[in-house]
Design a protein around this motif. Structure first.
Motif, PDB file in Angstrom:
ATOM      1  N   ALA A 233      38.138  32.059  40.932  1.00 25.00           N
ATOM      2  CA  ALA A 233      39.200  31.187  40.213  1.00 25.00           C
ATOM      3  C   ALA A 233      39.857  32.029  38.980  1.00 25.00           C
ATOM      4  O   ALA A 233      41.258  31.938  38.747  1.00 25.00           O
ATOM      5  N   ILE A 234      39.152  32.869  38.171  1.00 24.70           N
ATOM      6  CA  ILE A 234      39.517  33.619  37.311  1.00 24.70           C
ATOM      7  C   ILE A 234      40.639  34.717  37.706  1.00 24.70           C
ATOM      8  O   ILE A 234      41.612  35.245  37.076  1.00 24.70           O
ATOM      9  N   HIS A 235      40.243  35.324  38.690  1.00 24.08           N
ATOM     10  CA  HIS A 235      41.143  36.285  39.250  1.00 24.08           C
ATOM     11  C   HIS A 235      42.506  35.634  39.600  1.00 24.08           C
ATOM     12  O   HIS A 235      43.544  36.435  39.443  1.00 24.08           O
ATOM     13  N   HIS A 318      41.859  28.477  31.788  1.00 25.45           N
ATOM     14  CA  HIS A 318      41.109  26.843  31.874  1.00 25.45           C
ATOM     15  C   HIS A 318      40.136  27.043  33.082  1.00 25.45           C
ATOM     16  O   HIS A 318      39.702  25.910  33.622  1.00 25.45           O
ATOM     17  N   VAL A 319      39.256  28.145  33.028  1.00 29.51           N
ATOM     18  CA  VAL A 319      38.120  28.295  33.993  1.00 29.51           C
ATOM     19  C   VAL A 319      36.825  27.893  33.146  1.00 29.51           C
ATOM     20  O   VAL A 319      36.609  28.926  32.300  1.00 29.51           O
ATOM     21  N   MET A 320      35.905  27.025  33.486  1.00 33.02           N
ATOM     22  CA  MET A 320      34.826  26.978  32.664  1.00 33.02           C
ATOM     23  C   MET A 320      33.877  27.401  33.503  1.00 33.02           C
ATOM     24  O   MET A 320      33.595  26.652  34.460  1.00 33.02           O
ATOM     25  N   PRO A 321      33.233  28.475  33.291  1.00 36.57           N
ATOM     26  CA  PRO A 321      32.004  28.689  34.272  1.00 36.57           C
ATOM     27  C   PRO A 321      30.830  27.854  34.292  1.00 36.57           C
ATOM     28  O   PRO A 321      30.538  27.084  33.326  1.00 36.57           O
ATOM     29  N   ARG A 322      30.418  27.526  35.595  1.00 35.63           N
ATOM     30  CA  ARG A 322      29.447  26.625  35.769  1.00 35.63           C
ATOM     31  C   ARG A 322      27.827  27.482  35.151  1.00 35.63           C
ATOM     32  O   ARG A 322      28.102  28.483  35.093  1.00 35.63           O
TER      33      ARG A 322
END
Length: 345
Positions: A233-235, A318-322
């Motif tokens: 998602a970050i990529h 806006h990616v929050m790592p799980r």
């Protein structure tokens, strides 16, 4: 018109998840592989997992050769350069992986920017940030941190990732027609998560080795962890988010000691009797590292808690790592389901 994204090393763990995410968002994907027949296995697995692969094509291109790259980059608006040498066992020659990693990066950058790619997202690693002396027992890793590739304790993989990323930034800075914002690097920590496409061998090797009893104890080391789904998602966000241009984005969440990873696995799989029960004394690890190249790689990090100062990445993408536990258990469940880990009945 559908935008085309080149994904290098499509058959890799991170790359296959990036391709899945891109296809799901309406991009066309052109994936490079060394062998189309082997690469087709990943395409088939994507399809079995419900991914629409009609906009996915494979092309043959090897980081070690110029052949194929000129054609591969044509008409690609974006490039995800993820392919990189990642050996299961570290070569004893600390510079052994550098030529392929650096030359491959230059091939992608030169051909990609030459063909007009708006942005290239390059997968680096947090090992290109952490490898420096004088860190103390707790290192808060920032975007501005760089490993020192000339520091003798570093082994082949971190040396190659550091030199390749340094070369990439030096290249864009030396090109007057190429804005620095057209390059973004993503630096993952340890990548766990589901082995959806049965290609997580190197990334999930630590968990598999713990299950199989290769480590009766574990070294006292701690690294930030990222789920492969969040890494992908970050990529993808790094590719289109304007503010991500010219930045080094850590793909990193919670940090755990190896012993904590073993404890999470033991609680979830109490029948797995070979899981590590404790830590090796640092002195013993150093002695073993004199003879075992696999152990030598962690020697510079013994006793150091590496924490990623990565809040800026969540703000940008806006990616929050799980949670790390979720990534660990997803990896373990996949290894068991795929038959890579055999549990006692």
């Amino acid at each position: 018109m559908t935008d085309t994204v080149l994904v290098t090393g499509l058959s890799g763990f991170i790359a296959s998840h990036v391709a899945e995410r891109l296809l799901g968002r309406g991009f066309a994907v052109r994936g490079t592989v060394r062998d189309k027949k082997k690469g087709q296995a990943i395409v088939d697995k994507l399809a079995v997992n419900g991914v629409d692969v009609t906009a996915l094509e494979l092309v043959e291109a090897d980081l070690d050769s110029d052949a194929g790259w000129h054609d591969a980059v044509q008409d690609c608006r974006y490039i995800q350069h993820i392919a990189s040498p990642f050996p299961l066992e570290a070569p004893s020659d600390r510079e052994a992986l550098v030529p392929a990693a650096r030359a491959g990066t230059m091939r992608v950058l030169e051909n990609g920017f030459g063909a007009g790619a708006e942005r290239i997202v390059m997968t680096s690693s947090m090992v290109a940030m952490m490898g420096q002396k004088g860190r103390g027992s707790h290192m808060r890793v920032t975007e501005d941190d760089w490993s020192d590739p000339d520091w003798r304790p570093l082994t082949a993989y971190p040396v190659s990732k550091t030199r390749a990323e340094l070369s990439a930034w030096a290249y864009v800075d030396a090109q007057p027609q190429t804005d620095r914002e057209r390059l973004t690097t993503v630096c993952p920590g340890i990548v766990f998560g589901p082995d959806t496409y049965k290609n997580g061998g190197a990334s999930l090797g630590l968990i598999k080795a713990m299950f199989e009893g290769e480590f009766p104890r574990v070294p006292k080391v701690a690294y930030p962890i990222i789920d492969v789904r969040d890494c992908a998602a970050i990529h993808v966000k790094a590719m289109t988010q304007k503010e991500a241009g010219g930045r080094r984005l850590m793909a990193a969440g919670e940090t755990l000691w190896f012993q904590q990873i073993a404890e999470i696995l033991a609680k979830a799989y109490p029948q797995a009797e070979k899981l590590p029960k404790s830590e090796f004394p640092n002195l013993m690890v150093r002695l073993v590292g004199l003879f075992d190249d696999r152990v030598k790689g962690v020697l510079p990090d013994l006793g150091i808690f590496h924490e990623a100062d990565a809040a800026y990445v969540s703000s940008l993408t806006h990616v929050m790592p799980r949670p790390a536990k979720e990534a660990i258990l997803a990896a373990a469940a996949s290894l068991v389901a795929n038959g890579d880990v055999k549990l006692p009945s």
